[in-house]
Scaffold this motif. Structure first.
Motif, PDB file in Angstrom:
ATOM      1  N   ASP A  62      35.057  47.330   8.976  1.00  0.00           N
ATOM      2  CA  ASP A  62      34.981  48.386   7.962  1.00  0.00           C
ATOM      3  C   ASP A  62      33.525  48.800   7.818  1.00  0.00           C
ATOM      4  N   ASN A  63      33.197  49.931   8.433  1.00  0.00           N
ATOM      5  CA  ASN A  63      31.804  50.385   8.484  1.00  0.00           C
ATOM      6  C   ASN A  63      31.457  51.192   7.238  1.00  0.00           C
ATOM      7  N   ASN A  64      30.427  50.723   6.525  1.00  0.00           N
ATOM      8  CA  ASN A  64      29.986  51.399   5.304  1.00  0.00           C
ATOM      9  C   ASN A  64      28.625  52.075   5.488  1.00  0.00           C
ATOM     10  N   GLY A  65      28.353  52.465   6.703  1.00  0.00           N
ATOM     11  CA  GLY A  65      27.113  53.202   6.977  1.00  0.00           C
ATOM     12  C   GLY A  65      25.890  52.332   6.820  1.00  0.00           C
ATOM     13  N   SER A  91      28.601  46.657   7.141  1.00  0.00           N
ATOM     14  CA  SER A  91      30.057  46.680   7.399  1.00  0.00           C
ATOM     15  C   SER A  91      30.682  45.319   7.101  1.00  0.00           C
ATOM     16  N   GLN A  92      31.964  45.369   6.839  1.00  0.00           N
ATOM     17  CA  GLN A  92      32.737  44.152   6.600  1.00  0.00           C
ATOM     18  C   GLN A  92      33.604  43.867   7.841  1.00  0.00           C
ATOM     19  N   PHE A  93      33.456  42.646   8.334  1.00  0.00           N
ATOM     20  CA  PHE A  93      34.231  42.244   9.520  1.00  0.00           C
ATOM     21  C   PHE A  93      35.303  41.253   9.094  1.00  0.00           C
ATOM     22  N   ARG A  94      36.510  41.430   9.671  1.00  0.00           N
ATOM     23  CA  ARG A  94      37.601  40.480   9.442  1.00  0.00           C
ATOM     24  C   ARG A  94      38.298  40.203  10.783  1.00  0.00           C
ATOM     25  N   TRP A  95      38.687  38.949  10.947  1.00  0.00           N
ATOM     26  CA  TRP A  95      39.452  38.557  12.143  1.00  0.00           C
ATOM     27  C   TRP A  95      40.577  37.632  11.710  1.00  0.00           C
ATOM     28  N   LEU A  96      41.785  37.912  12.219  1.00  0.00           N
ATOM     29  CA  LEU A  96      42.985  37.162  11.840  1.00  0.00           C
ATOM     30  C   LEU A  96      43.741  36.759  13.104  1.00  0.00           C
ATOM     31  N   ASN A  97      44.162  35.507  13.152  1.00  0.00           N
ATOM     32  CA  ASN A  97      44.965  35.029  14.282  1.00  0.00           C
ATOM     33  C   ASN A  97      46.089  34.136  13.757  1.00  0.00           C
ATOM     34  N   VAL A  98      47.276  34.358  14.263  1.00  0.00           N
ATOM     35  CA  VAL A  98      48.437  33.544  13.892  1.00  0.00           C
ATOM     36  C   VAL A  98      49.003  32.909  15.162  1.00  0.00           C
ATOM     37  N   SER A  99      49.132  31.586  15.137  1.00  0.00           N
ATOM     38  CA  SER A  99      49.719  30.854  16.264  1.00  0.00           C
ATOM     39  C   SER A  99      50.933  30.075  15.774  1.00  0.00           C
ATOM     40  N   LEU A 100      51.995  30.070  16.576  1.00  0.00           N
ATOM     41  CA  LEU A 100      53.212  29.325  16.245  1.00  0.00           C
ATOM     42  C   LEU A 100      53.571  28.410  17.411  1.00  0.00           C
TER      43      LEU A 100
END
Length: 303
Positions: free
Chosen positions: A124-127, A131-140
């Protein structure tokens, strides 16, 4: 007359001789008869003894115990996994990874019914503010019951513990904290820590949950880059826990159950104590699980 008397005397002697010969012949025949009778008697006894011996052997062989029954283990509760990229709703994804693509990146798997994963990333780039970075991973990972390895839920319980330990042992992690969670599957634990990288300070959340014979590992991290503020760890942990509950519900729904993420099941007993239904012969995922890196370590490398 004298000659006649002599002839009579000779005749009488001849008759007595003949009678004596007949007596001797009869006397000689008696032992042979006795011997024959004795042999016949012994032969009968031998046959009788042989019959008795055969009867005893037959009785002994019939008394032998039958072969023991094959061992069995309790059948696994869940037989398949949901599509990993569809385990979270669009609303949940919008909250956790707001600028992620509409679909996540599906992980490769040689057996999707036993192992699946999906990841999303958002920047999420706020100029000039950064910016705000997010990373999500789901493993089953799903475990089948097996007579050699034991019940599926017991195998999953062991793997659950290994995943928690792996999350706590990430290189470079600071301020590591373990948080037991209630109302999330059969058992669940969150591990959070700080990880310093050249891009900034990352707040890592790893939530490991088990529902019956399925283990869910959700990695979620965030960072404020280029001057943006660092996200709050408590907020990230809360969001990750809610997401795991949703994944638990997806696993249950894929197997014909309700979509509720809660479960009152207790940790399983030892595999040797489970004995009811026959084990499924399908492939066990434990080998592929042990050969792959833990999700928490993978998250640290990718972030």
């Amino acid at each position: 007359m004298q000659r006649a008397a002599q002839r009579d005397d000779r005749a009488q002697r001849q008759m007595r001789g003949k009678r004596l010969s007949r007596v001797l012949v009869c006397a000689a025949a008696v032992p042979a008869v006795l011997i024959t009778a004795a042999c016949s008697s012994d032969s009968g006894d031998s046959k009788s003894k042989g019959a008795d011996s055969s009867a005893r052997q037959s009785a002994g062989s019939s008394a032998k115990p039958s072969a023991s029954a094959s061992p069995t283990v309790q059948a696994a509760a869940y037989q398949k996994l949901p599509a990993a990229c569809a385990v979270l709703s669009k609303k949940t994804l919008a909250d956790l990874v707001p600028n992620a693509a509409s679909s996540g990146k599906k992980g490769t798997s040689d057996d999707p019914s036993s192992r699946a994963s999906c990841s999303w990333s958002s920047l999420d780039n706020n100029g000039v503010k950064g910016s705000q970075f997010r990373w999500l991973n789901v493993s089953l990972l799903r475990f089948d019951s097996d007579t050699a390895r034991g019940a599926g839920d017991a195998q999953a319980h062991t793997y659950f513990g290994q995943q928690v330990k792996d999350a706590e042992a990430v290189d470079g992690a600071k301020n590591t904290k373990e948080i037991p969670l209630s109302g999330t599957g059969t058992e669940a634990t969150a591990v959070r820590y700080d990880l310093k990288k050249k891009e900034g300070l990352f707040k890592q959340q790893t939530v490991v949950a088990r529902v019956e014979n399925v283990v869910i590992t959700l990695d979620y991290n965030g960072a404020g880059l280029a001057g943006e503020k660092t996200p709050d760890a408590d907020d990230l942990t809360k969001a990750a826990q809610q997401a795991v509950k949703e994944v638990v519900g997806s696993v249950s729904s894929a197997n014909g159950g309700s979509s509720s993420g809660g479960s009152s099941s207790k940790a399983p007993a030892s595999p040797s104590q489970s004995a009811s239904k026959s084990a499924s012969p399908s492939k066990s995922p434990s080998k592929s699980a042990s050969s792959s890196a833990s999700p928490s370590k993978s998250a640290a490398r990718k972030s």
